[in-house]
Design a protein around this motif. Structure first.
Motif, PDB file in Angstrom:
ATOM      1  N   TRP A 156       0.180  -1.228  -0.189  1.00 35.37           N
ATOM      2  CA  TRP A 156       0.069   0.130  -0.327  1.00 35.37           C
ATOM      3  C   TRP A 156       0.888   1.809   0.187  1.00 35.37           C
ATOM      4  CZ3 TRP A 156       2.029   2.199   4.211  1.00 35.37           C
ATOM      5  CH2 TRP A 156       2.460   1.242   4.982  1.00 35.37           C
ATOM      6  N   ASN A 157       2.157   1.251   0.170  1.00 35.41           N
ATOM      7  CA  ASN A 157       2.730   2.847   0.150  1.00 35.41           C
ATOM      8  C   ASN A 157       3.214   3.458  -0.787  1.00 35.41           C
ATOM      9  OD1 ASN A 157       4.666   0.206  -0.339  1.00 35.41           O
ATOM     10  ND2 ASN A 157       6.544   0.921   0.307  1.00 35.41           N
ATOM     11  N   GLY A 213      -4.699 -10.822   2.758  1.00 39.88           N
ATOM     12  CA  GLY A 213      -3.894 -11.946   2.362  1.00 39.88           C
ATOM     13  C   GLY A 213      -4.786 -13.597   2.565  1.00 39.88           C
ATOM     14  N   GLY A 218      -5.462 -13.263  -1.554  1.00 42.29           N
ATOM     15  CA  GLY A 218      -4.314 -12.868  -1.953  1.00 42.29           C
ATOM     16  C   GLY A 218      -3.586 -14.451  -1.888  1.00 42.29           C
ATOM     17  N   ALA A 219      -4.493 -15.266  -1.136  1.00 44.62           N
ATOM     18  CA  ALA A 219      -4.200 -16.395  -0.940  1.00 44.62           C
ATOM     19  C   ALA A 219      -4.541 -17.078  -1.611  1.00 44.62           C
ATOM     20  CB  ALA A 219      -4.116 -17.238   0.294  1.00 44.62           C
ATOM     21  N   PHE A 232       5.832 -10.466  -5.527  1.00 43.74           N
ATOM     22  CA  PHE A 232       5.427  -9.734  -4.672  1.00 43.74           C
ATOM     23  C   PHE A 232       6.071  -8.913  -4.188  1.00 43.74           C
ATOM     24  CE2 PHE A 232       5.338 -10.028  -0.106  1.00 43.74           C
ATOM     25  CZ  PHE A 232       4.288  -9.760   0.690  1.00 43.74           C
ATOM     26  N   THR A 238       4.894 -11.880   4.693  1.00 42.73           N
ATOM     27  CA  THR A 238       3.758 -12.492   3.939  1.00 42.73           C
ATOM     28  C   THR A 238       4.787 -13.199   2.859  1.00 42.73           C
ATOM     29  OG1 THR A 238       2.481 -10.465   4.681  1.00 42.73           O
ATOM     30  CG2 THR A 238       1.982 -11.431   2.203  1.00 42.73           C
ATOM     31  N   ALA A 241       5.654 -16.586   3.398  1.00 36.89           N
ATOM     32  CA  ALA A 241       3.487 -17.588   3.582  1.00 36.89           C
ATOM     33  C   ALA A 241       3.434 -17.517   0.645  1.00 36.89           C
ATOM     34  CB  ALA A 241       3.143 -16.635   3.771  1.00 36.89           C
ATOM     35  N   GLU A 392      12.050  -3.903  11.425  1.00 41.30           N
ATOM     36  CA  GLU A 392      11.304  -2.837  10.159  1.00 41.30           C
ATOM     37  C   GLU A 392       9.785  -1.747  11.536  1.00 41.30           C
ATOM     38  OE1 GLU A 392       9.538  -3.597   7.422  1.00 41.30           O
ATOM     39  OE2 GLU A 392      10.051  -2.729   5.655  1.00 41.30           O
TER      40      GLU A 392
HETATM   41  P1  NAD Z   1       2.429  -7.313   3.425  1.00 38.97           P
HETATM   42  O1  NAD Z   1       3.315  -7.986   3.318  1.00 38.97           O
HETATM   43  O2  NAD Z   1       1.375  -6.900   4.535  1.00 38.97           O
HETATM   44  O3  NAD Z   1       1.250  -7.101   2.378  1.00 38.97           O
HETATM   45  C1  NAD Z   1       1.240  -7.046   0.263  1.00 38.97           C
HETATM   46  C2  NAD Z   1       0.477  -7.286   0.109  1.00 38.97           C
HETATM   47  O4  NAD Z   1       0.593  -9.107   0.153  1.00 38.97           O
HETATM   48  C3  NAD Z   1      -1.077  -6.858   0.087  1.00 38.97           C
HETATM   49  O5  NAD Z   1      -1.711  -6.904  -0.843  1.00 38.97           O
HETATM   50  C4  NAD Z   1      -2.188  -8.464   1.023  1.00 38.97           C
HETATM   51  O6  NAD Z   1      -3.293  -8.464   1.054  1.00 38.97           O
HETATM   52  C5  NAD Z   1      -0.604  -9.326   0.853  1.00 38.97           C
HETATM   53  N1  NAD Z   1      -0.937 -10.760   0.849  1.00 38.97           N
HETATM   54  C6  NAD Z   1      -0.685 -10.515   2.558  1.00 38.97           C
HETATM   55  N2  NAD Z   1      -0.670 -12.219   2.801  1.00 38.97           N
HETATM   56  C7  NAD Z   1      -0.793 -12.551   1.579  1.00 38.97           C
HETATM   57  C8  NAD Z   1      -1.081 -14.442   1.423  1.00 38.97           C
HETATM   58  N3  NAD Z   1      -0.821 -15.468   2.262  1.00 38.97           N
HETATM   59  N4  NAD Z   1      -0.718 -14.707   0.770  1.00 38.97           N
HETATM   60  C9  NAD Z   1      -0.530 -14.185  -0.279  1.00 38.97           C
HETATM   61  N5  NAD Z   1      -1.069 -12.739  -0.251  1.00 38.97           N
HETATM   62  C10 NAD Z   1      -0.641 -12.741   1.178  1.00 38.97           C
HETATM   63  O7  NAD Z   1       3.181  -5.875   3.426  1.00 38.97           O
HETATM   64  P2  NAD Z   1       3.099  -4.367   3.012  1.00 38.97           P
HETATM   65  O8  NAD Z   1       1.958  -4.151   4.571  1.00 38.97           O
HETATM   66  O9  NAD Z   1       1.206  -4.333   2.173  1.00 38.97           O
HETATM   67  O10 NAD Z   1       3.552  -3.075   3.047  1.00 38.97           O
HETATM   68  C11 NAD Z   1       4.539  -3.062   3.690  1.00 38.97           C
HETATM   69  C12 NAD Z   1       6.022  -4.271   3.618  1.00 38.97           C
HETATM   70  O11 NAD Z   1       6.669  -3.868   2.278  1.00 38.97           O
HETATM   71  C13 NAD Z   1       7.166  -3.220   4.160  1.00 38.97           C
HETATM   72  O12 NAD Z   1       7.713  -3.922   4.846  1.00 38.97           O
HETATM   73  C14 NAD Z   1       8.278  -3.119   3.200  1.00 38.97           C
HETATM   74  O13 NAD Z   1       9.210  -3.155   3.648  1.00 38.97           O
HETATM   75  C15 NAD Z   1       7.510  -3.776   2.440  1.00 38.97           C
HETATM   76  N6  NAD Z   1       7.950  -3.373   1.056  1.00 38.97           N
HETATM   77  C16 NAD Z   1       9.149  -3.110  -0.118  1.00 38.97           C
HETATM   78  C17 NAD Z   1       9.140  -2.853  -1.182  1.00 38.97           C
HETATM   79  C18 NAD Z   1      10.568  -3.355  -1.583  1.00 38.97           C
HETATM   80  O14 NAD Z   1      10.598  -2.972  -3.159  1.00 38.97           O
HETATM   81  N7  NAD Z   1      11.417  -3.655  -1.197  1.00 38.97           N
HETATM   82  C19 NAD Z   1       8.857  -1.933  -1.572  1.00 38.97           C
HETATM   83  C20 NAD Z   1       7.574  -1.747  -0.636  1.00 38.97           C
HETATM   84  C21 NAD Z   1       7.429  -2.286   0.158  1.00 38.97           C
END
Ligand code: NAD
Length: 488
Positions: A156-157, A213, A218-219, A232, A238, A241, A392
């Motif tokens: 979401w960021n 998720g 998502g799942a 992803f 996440t 998973a 984090e």
């Molecule tokens: P999150 O992992 O909570 O969710 C991300 C997505 O995964 C959402 O769409 C969510 O619904 C889905 N999801 C959750 N559980 C799932 C499952 N079991 N199976 C399938 N889909 C599932 O992350 P967030 O809170 O949305 O974002 C913040 C995180 O993202 C921070 O840790 C940040 O560092 C990371 N991030 C990384 C980058 C990068 O480029 N490395 C960029 C932006 C954000």
């Protein structure tokens, strides 16, 4: 206020769902209700994957790279034509200041379709000639073909930007996609469906399923056997998973995960550049940038001066309405995330931090009181084992510690399970480069931060990711490389 409805986008059409299940989409600025989102169940996810599989066999699978590139260009043009619609949608979902969304999220979100055009047009493959034992010739050459249906799971960021960073190269390579946007930010992915139809992208190439998720869209998407690869961006937990789900059927994954990024400030830096840049890397987007800094190491001779300067900068980050020109910082994404960030603020105090500034919730006017606000926060005095130094937070905060030698700071920076990004500030280019090459991260900036050439690799080391995106590197994941051997 008009209640909006966010529908799934499947096979070129907006669809509700069979279950009738919806969830709320709220504006983090004041927690007001934007609208309701139709959660995709197994039937909708299945329909989206089937539409994406069918599209691979239809017109989309037959058109040339040049025609695909024309469509990619048209997508960017149409997003820019509807710039204001995308901007309003992104700001309502995230609460981020207008200056940020209008300079970063939407223009980069559009540019991600254009940037892969030149790359795909000029991408070549290997070719080798060899002599066979019976005196004939053998020519072997590589062919890149689309991987198939790509499941795209987004955070979401930076909702539009991070989603098109995946959808752009996926479509450039001829794949079809099923996107699962974050439950917190469903709007721009939904709107992009209109743009796909407007420019004539064939039905089923771009699909969107809404939901959460586990036990939700998502799942269902990542477990679906007809999804050929999963990309992803999100939390490391996440990602674990999702890798487990992808193991079933041996599907490849591309993972952009969490970080606990350091900034290293040497005493010989350009002080103003370092302070201004670290202010951005710590507090921009309310600290919700994966590349953002949460650990700052400052060489001892300038430590006190640096802490004082960053404190002033943090205190000048005025929170407020996104469209107010005085606003420097927005809320965090949700009540849940606000509680998480505040729990880290409490932990830092319990573990003995000196709170240089912030540490709580800012005093907001009545209309914004219910929003998801947190203060920009700086700590000093914690041991390297403290929670806010090892985990984090993903909020507008950092811990600042002094250091005395290159070896000491290198050891501290590398003692972390994440390895996403670092920013180094020094005018001694040799020293900065030696340091850069010793730090185990995917991305290092010297005297800058967030500056990107989109042709270069992007991704994390250690628990911050698997694989690299950007330029030709994206094609490693979005295509399957085949070898053809001809004997003549
Ligand atoms: P999150 O992992 O909570 O969710 C991300 C997505 O995964 C959402 O769409 C969510 O619904 C889905 N999801 C959750 N559980 C799932 C499952 N079991 N199976 C399938 N889909 C599932 O992350 P967030 O809170 O949305 O974002 C913040 C995180 O993202 C921070 O840790 C940040 O560092 C990371 N991030 C990384 C980058 C990068 O480029 N490395 C960029 C932006 C954000």
């Amino acid at each position: 206020m008009n209640m909006k409805e966010f529908l799934n986008f499947i096979n070129g059409e907006y669809i509700k769902n069979a279950s009738g299940k919806t969830f709320d989409n709220r504006n983090p600025v004041d927690n007001s209700l934007i609208g309701k989102v139709y959660e995709a169940g197994r039937p909708e996810v299945n329909a989206a994957v089937m539409a994406a599989q069918a599209a691979l066999k239809g017109d989309w699978g037959r058109i040339s790279v040049t025609e695909r590139c024309k469509l990619l260009d048209a997508l960017a043009v149409e997003i820019n034509r509807r710039f204001d619609d995308f901007l309003q949608a992104e700001i309502a979902d995230t609460g981020k200041p207008h200056h940020l969304a209008s300079h970063v999220d939407i223009p980069r979100g559009a540019a991600n379709f254009q940037v892969f055009i030149d790359t795909i047009k000029s991408a070549s493959t290997e070719s080798f000639n060899m002599r066979t034992p019976d005196g004939k010739t053998a020519l072997s050459y590589g062919v890149r073909v689309p991987r198939g249906v790509i499941g795209v799971i987004c955070p979401w960021n930076l909702p539009l930007l991070l989603m098109t960073w995946k959808v752009g190269p996926a479509l450039a390579c001829g794949n079809t996609v099923v996107v699962k946007p974050s439950e917190e930010t469903p709007a721009t992915a939904t709107l992009l469906g209109e743009v796909m139809n407007a420019v004539g992208v064939p039905k089923g190439v771009y699909n969107v399923v809404h939901g959460f998720g586990p036990d939700s869209a998502g799942a269902f998407l990542t477990e679906h056997p007809d999804v050929d690869g999963i990309t992803f961006t999100g939390e490391t937990r996440t990602g674990t998973a999702i890798m487990k789900a992808a193991a079933e059927g041996i599907r490849p994954v591309s993972m952009e995960l969490g970080g606990k990024n350091a900034a290293v400030v040497f005493a010989d830096c350009d002080f103003q550049v370092a302070v201004d840049t670290v202010t951005r890397s710590c507090f921009e987007n309310a600290g919700q940038v994966c590349l953002g800094t949460e650990r700052v190491y400052v060489e001892r001779p300038i430590f006190d001066k640096f802490v004082a300067a960053l404190k002033l900068k943090a205190e000048a980050m005025t929170p407020g309405q996104p469209f107010d020109a005085a606003t420097k910082i927005g809320p965090v994404i949700s009540k849940e995330h606000q509680a998480k960030v505040l729990s880290y603020y409490a932990k830092a105090r319990e573990e003995g931090a000196t709170v240089v500034t912030g540490g709580g919730v800012p005093d907001m006017p009545a209309a914004l009181k219910d929003g998801c606000w947190v203060q920009p926060t700086i700590w000093t005095g914690l041991p390297e084992t403290a929670s806010v130094i090892t985990e984090e937070v993903f909020g507008p905060c950092c811990h600042i510690a002094p250091f005395d030698s290159d070896e000491e700071v290198l050891g501290k920076v590398n003692t972390n399970r994440y390895g996403l990004a670092t920013a180094i500030f020094s005018q001694d280019i040799g020293r900065a480069n030696r340091m850069a090459q010793g730090i185990r991260v995917g991305l290092t900036w010297i005297n800058s931060w967030f500056l990107r050439d989109l042709r270069t690799s992007f991704g994390g080391s250690k628990q911050s990711g698997i694989g690299r995106e950007g330029g030709l590197h994206s094609f490693e994941f979005y295509t399957d490389l085949r070898n053809v051997m001809v004997k003549f």
